[in-house]
Scaffold this motif. Sequence first.
Motif, short mmCIF file in Angstrom:
data_model
loop_
_atom_site.label_atom_id
_atom_site.label_comp_id
_atom_site.label_asym_id
_atom_site.label_seq_id
_atom_site.Cartn_x
_atom_site.Cartn_y
_atom_site.Cartn_z
N ALA A 204 83.66 59.51 4.75
CA ALA A 204 83.20 60.79 5.30
C ALA A 204 83.71 61.94 4.43
CB ALA A 204 83.71 60.95 6.73
N ASP B 106 76.85 55.97 10.76
CA ASP B 106 76.80 57.00 9.73
C ASP B 106 75.86 58.13 10.13
OD1 ASP B 106 78.46 55.35 8.28
OD2 ASP B 106 76.96 54.80 6.78
N VAL C 35 79.73 61.84 8.70
CA VAL C 35 80.60 61.05 9.57
C VAL C 35 80.34 59.59 9.24
CG1 VAL C 35 81.13 60.41 11.95
CG2 VAL C 35 80.59 62.78 11.40
N ASP C 36 81.40 58.92 8.82
CA ASP C 36 81.32 57.50 8.45
C ASP C 36 81.72 56.67 9.66
OD1 ASP C 36 81.30 55.06 7.20
OD2 ASP C 36 82.93 55.50 5.82
N MET D 117 79.47 55.11 3.39
CA MET D 117 78.34 56.05 3.46
C MET D 117 77.52 55.94 2.18
SD MET D 117 78.38 58.33 6.18
CE MET D 117 77.68 59.84 5.58
#
Length: 129
Positions: A29, A57, A107-108, A114
């Motif tokens: 992220a 993700d 946002v992972d 990602m």
Amino acid sequence: ESYQSHYTKNSVLAGAQKTLIFTYPSGGASETSYIMVERFCITDVSIILQGAGTTGDSIQILDKNNAAITNAIDISGGSNKDVIRASQITYPNSNIGNGSALKVKGVDGGGADMPEALVVISGLNMSDS
């Protein structure tokens, strides 16, 4: 002076169409801020994946105060070269003043996996008059 004071929701907006393209890096992220050099009204956001998304993700566009401009754009089910659009754009957060920042936040869902993505933000350049 507030950018929002220049018009209301029922006003006609006029400005030159502009498209900004940012590269979101692969890996974990991250969040990157971009300082706008002109007033800008965001009208559309698309994500072009450069790899497959994985569980949890997402990418979101925020203003300088971390207020949401778009929904969290879920890229977890996407494949390489898929185009995924924001389903929501929040007014008045979508109006970025000259010298203000807009943020691209990823946002992972876990695993620092990602995919790289092109973040395409379209809108109108707005004059100060």
